[in-house]
Motif scaffolding. Structure first.
Motif, PDB file in Angstrom:
ATOM      1  N   TYR A  69      59.642 -52.310 -13.186  1.00 39.77           N
ATOM      2  CA  TYR A  69      60.578 -51.363 -12.564  1.00 39.77           C
ATOM      3  C   TYR A  69      61.515 -52.092 -11.616  1.00 39.77           C
ATOM      4  O   TYR A  69      62.729 -51.867 -11.616  1.00 39.77           O
ATOM      5  N   THR A  84      60.390 -43.402 -13.171  1.00 45.75           N
ATOM      6  CA  THR A  84      59.303 -44.388 -13.182  1.00 45.75           C
ATOM      7  C   THR A  84      58.120 -43.910 -12.356  1.00 45.75           C
ATOM      8  O   THR A  84      56.962 -43.955 -12.810  1.00 45.75           O
ATOM      9  N   TRP A  85      58.391 -43.447 -11.129  1.00 43.38           N
ATOM     10  CA  TRP A  85      57.289 -42.998 -10.279  1.00 43.38           C
ATOM     11  C   TRP A  85      56.612 -41.756 -10.852  1.00 43.38           C
ATOM     12  O   TRP A  85      55.380 -41.612 -10.780  1.00 43.38           O
ATOM     13  N   THR A  86      57.424 -40.862 -11.407  1.00 42.37           N
ATOM     14  CA  THR A  86      56.839 -39.645 -11.980  1.00 42.37           C
ATOM     15  C   THR A  86      55.922 -39.977 -13.147  1.00 42.37           C
ATOM     16  O   THR A  86      54.776 -39.512 -13.216  1.00 42.37           O
ATOM     17  N   THR A 117      54.605 -42.879 -13.861  1.00 42.03           N
ATOM     18  CA  THR A 117      53.482 -43.728 -13.459  1.00 42.03           C
ATOM     19  C   THR A 117      52.343 -42.888 -12.897  1.00 42.03           C
ATOM     20  O   THR A 117      51.168 -43.079 -13.250  1.00 42.03           O
ATOM     21  N   LYS A 124      64.317 -44.873 -11.051  1.00 46.08           N
ATOM     22  CA  LYS A 124      63.298 -44.916 -10.004  1.00 46.08           C
ATOM     23  C   LYS A 124      62.473 -43.640  -9.994  1.00 46.08           C
ATOM     24  O   LYS A 124      61.233 -43.671  -9.975  1.00 46.08           O
ATOM     25  N   SER A 125      63.157 -42.493 -10.045  1.00 45.02           N
ATOM     26  CA  SER A 125      62.444 -41.217 -10.022  1.00 45.02           C
ATOM     27  C   SER A 125      61.566 -41.044 -11.253  1.00 45.02           C
ATOM     28  O   SER A 125      60.390 -40.652 -11.163  1.00 45.02           O
ATOM     29  N   TYR A 156      55.126 -51.649 -12.331  1.00 50.67           N
ATOM     30  CA  TYR A 156      55.875 -51.670 -11.067  1.00 50.67           C
ATOM     31  C   TYR A 156      56.782 -52.893 -11.020  1.00 50.67           C
ATOM     32  O   TYR A 156      57.944 -52.808 -10.612  1.00 50.67           O
TER      33      TYR A 156
END
Length: 767
Positions: A30, A298-300, A302, A295-296, A27
């Motif tokens: 990121y 990274t969250w996916t 993660t 961002k998209s 995070y």
């Protein structure tokens, strides 16, 4: 599971912690990556622009290379040098040149549309056809803003040297487009309007723009290329007016590689090759779209990694706890279940493994304690001559940890005097203390050495040569001086007398046993004559009832002569004479026996298969038998050295004959198989049944010529003969002499003969 659930839970908890830590770090990474996305995008797009620049310059270099090839084209040179006239045109030559250039339009997109203008014939050659009137060609391909007369004057009739006409509108086969034009006059060194031909390459702007299309298609940006004078070469996604406005705006720095201008990221590169300027513009919002994608993604990833990590953690916890449980059961069986009382599983395993490690260290310490005994046994084997090769000595030294690095040195035996009876504990204890004193004194000499005990009152010391010591004789004298100081120092301090026997220096570890034997003989002589101090082998002329000629020296002499090494054979032979005639006082009977042994050695040599089949076997045998032991030893030595020279010369001659036959076999094979394009060193070595490296070096040694050069010369000789016959084309001749490519054949022929095949054929025809 219930049996080892506690181990399972502990492992699973550790995996979960391991999962959380990289996710937190991810995070933070990121958040950092969002801030640097802009700079990364700039770098990536700058890299893309540089790649496009490299590709375009490489393609333009290929266009330039094409003009150089035209300058070297034989058929085109013939046409350029002819005197054209209206009533006499070399139609065949024009057709032949047209056939030669046709293939070039298929190898490079930038060469799809080019033509060659011949001044003398007023002819335009294109890959598709030849136009006897240039005006007819200009009707199908022309510049919209250039009349035909201006085209002829500025393009066809002027002298050009790698000149590029900037972007301008044109019509090609009724299709409107924009092109740049590359022009080169022939010959290449033409100046002041003396051109005989002009090569013109018309490059469609769309081909150049396609190299930068990724920037426009991928980012919705624009691109622009201009030459060193600022004239447009290519533009896409932007108008000429916008480019002019950009260039004249004071807020825009034309020398800056990356900058923002009106919400566009403008990248600029200036070529060091031709001065062209490459610019590309990328909208700012595109760069931020990349950040949103990060961002998209990274969250996916993660979330997915967290879920998969939990599942993998469950599986790994189960799999890793199972073998621990098995180990635990084995230890319980070995050490008893009661040992686990009041302790967890990890402490139980840890305690028992620690115990095993401790026991292992004790065993290792015991082995290290025994290492001096192993090292001592190795040194005793070394001085007794039990080893058969240098490699065996190196292996045994490594096993014993002796660290033996002896290339040359000396060996000495130290005899502690004054102790006759050794049947009491007191005397043995005194001798033990005396040996320790002697060893410490040897260590204090400060030289590399190895020591071993020889009985209760003797110490053997093997001295190695020090770096930068100079000659071996100087090193031996230095060792002798140090030993004198040692003997005197031990006597002054402890009133202990020591006799030191020093053997001759040795050149390698294999000679240590011989040097030890010499030292032993010197020591016996010293004790017999009641000598004290240091006595070297070269100082003691030993009376001996036996001669020095051990079996290993005889075998070395035989093998050296069989190899034809005359220098080494003489060295060994003269070493034998030195040991017996100068370092010993042999009786007459022992001298006769020594001569008889040497004669026997030469008779053994003669009965080898190599010499039995020679024509002078009987002659040499009679000469050996006829040597009289009663003659002077120098006379016998001279006769034997002459005999050695003849034997080594015979071996060398036989080797040379064998080498010559092998080379003749190689030459014969090449003369038969030169037309095979797959003929190479491997095939030749396979034919003569010898290694490739051996064949290559042997051929060079015997003929003074590389094997590959000889093969090429044979092929060129046959090619020259075929060229004189005029029965085959150049392509056919290339195939007949072993070349798959006529181009490679032409280059090889010119390199060897000095002229091209066509020029050679023409010169032969004129003769």
């Amino acid at each position: 599971m219930p049996k080892y659930s506690r181990i399972f839970r502990n492992l699973l908890l550790s995996y979960i912690v391991i999962l959380i830590i990289p996710n937190v770090a991810g995070y933070m990474s990121y958040r950092t990556s969002i801030s640097v996305t802009e700079s990364v995008s700039i770098e990536n797009n700058m890299t893309q622009l540089r790649k496009s620049q490299e590709i375009l310059e490489r393609r333009m270099a290929e266009v330039e290379s094409f003009t150089r090839q035209m300058a070297l084209n034989q058929d085109l040179q013939v046409l350029m040098n002819e005197k054209g006239s209206d009533d006499r045109v070399n139609l065949y030559g024009i057709w032949k040149a047209n056939q030669d250039i046709r293939a070039f339009s298929q190898t490079n997109d930038f060469l799809k549309q080019f033509y060659i203008y011949l001044n003398n014939y007023n002819v335009v050659l294109t890959p598709a056809s030849a136009y006897m009137q240039p005006e007819r060609y200009y009707q199908s391909v022309y510049y919209k803003d250039v009349p035909v007369e201006a085209w002829k004057k500025d393009v066809l009739e002027r002298t050009h040297n790698r000149e590029i006409m900037p972007l301008r509108p044109a019509v090609s086969n009724s299709v409107e487009t924009s092109v740049i034009t590359y022009m080169q006059s022939l010959p290449l060194d033409t100046f002041n309007g003396a051109a005989r031909a002009t090569v013109v390459v018309v490059i469609d702007e769309s081909m150049i723009a396609s190299l930068l299309s990724d920037i426009q298609d991928r980012y919705g940006g624009w691109s622009h290329i201009s030459d060193a004078e600022g004239r447009t070469i290519s533009l896409a996604g932007i108008g000429e007016a916008d480019i002019s406005r950009l260039s004249s705006d004071s807020r825009f720095d034309p020398d800056k590689e990356s900058q923002f201008y009106n919400d566009d990221l403008v990248l600029t590169i200036r070529s060091h090759t031709n001065g062209w300027v490459y610019r590309a513009g990328i909208p700012r919002q595109v760069l931020m779209e990349n950040a949103n994608k990060i961002k998209s993604i990274t969250w996916t990833f993660t979330g997915t990694a967290l879920i998969l990590g939990l599942l993998v953690g469950l599986l790994q916890a189960y799999r890793n706890s199972s073998p621990l449980h098995k180990v635990l059961n084995v230890m319980k069986e070995q050490f008893g279940k009661e040992a686990l009382t009041g302790r967890n599983e990890y402490d139980f395993i840890h305690g028992n493994i620690s115990s095993m490690i401790t026991n292992n260290r004790r065993l290792e310490a015991e082995l290290n304690r025994q290492l001096p005994l192993i090292r001592d046994a190795f040194l005793k084997r070394l001085i007794s001559g039990e080893f058969r090769s240098q490699e065996e000595i190196a292996a045994a030294a490594a096993q014993a940890g002796a660290g033996l690095q002896v290339e040359r040195g000396s060996i000495a035996i130290l005899q502690i005097n004054g102790y006759t009876g050794m049947d009491s504990v007191e005397i043995l204890n005194e001798l033990n203390a005396a040996r320790l004193i002697a060893k410490q004194a040897l260590q204090d000499l400060g030289r590399p050495l190895h020591m071993t005990d020889l009985g209760a009152d003797r110490v053997v010391a093997i001295f190695g040569a020090e770096e930068g010591e100079g000659s071996q004789e100087a090193g031996d004298m230095e060792i002798e001086r140090l030993l004198h100081e040692l003997v005197q120092g031990v006597f002054d301090e402890y009133k202990m007398t020591i006799t030191v026997a020093l053997g001759n220096p040795f050149a390698n570890a294999m000679e240590v046993s011989h040097a030890y034997e010499q030292a032993r003989q010197v020591l016996e002589h010293a004790l017999y004559s009641n000598r004290k101090g240091v006595l070297s082998y070269r100082e003691a002329r030993l009376e001996s009832d036996t001669y020095y000629y051990p079996l290993d020296i005889e075998l070395r002499l035989i093998s050296t002569i069989k190899m034809g090494d005359m220098d080494e054979a003489k060295r060994i032979f003269r070493g034998i004479l030195l040991q017996n005639m100068e370092n010993r006082e042999l009786s007459l009977e022992m001298r006769h026996q020594l001569v008889g042994e040497l004669k026997g050695t030469f008779l053994k040599l003669l009965h080898q298969k190599t010499f039995l089949e020679s024509g002078f076997f009987e002659q040499l045998k009679n000469r050996i038998v006829g040597m009289q032991a009663t003659e002077e030893i120098q006379v016998i030595a001279e006769q034997m050295e002459v005999l050695m020279e003849e034997l080594c010369g015979f071996i060398t001659s036989k080797k040379n004959d064998h080498h010559n036959k092998t080379v003749e076999q190689v030459i014969a094979y090449i003369s038969q198989a030169y037309s095979d394009p797959d003929l190479n060193l491997y095939r030749i070595a396979e034919q003569v049944e010898r290694p490739e490296k051996y064949i290559s070096n042997l051929f060079k040694e015997v003929t003074g010529m590389n094997l590959s050069d000889h093969l090429e010369k044979v092929r060129m000789d046959h090619a020259a003969e075929l060229l004189r016959g005029r029965l085959y084309t150049l392509d056919e001749i290339a195939s007949l002499v072993g070349y798959n490519s006529s181009h490679s054949f032409r280059r090889a022929f010119k390199r060897v003969v000095g002229v091209s095949p066509s020029a050679y054929r023409q010169s032969m025809s004129e003769e």
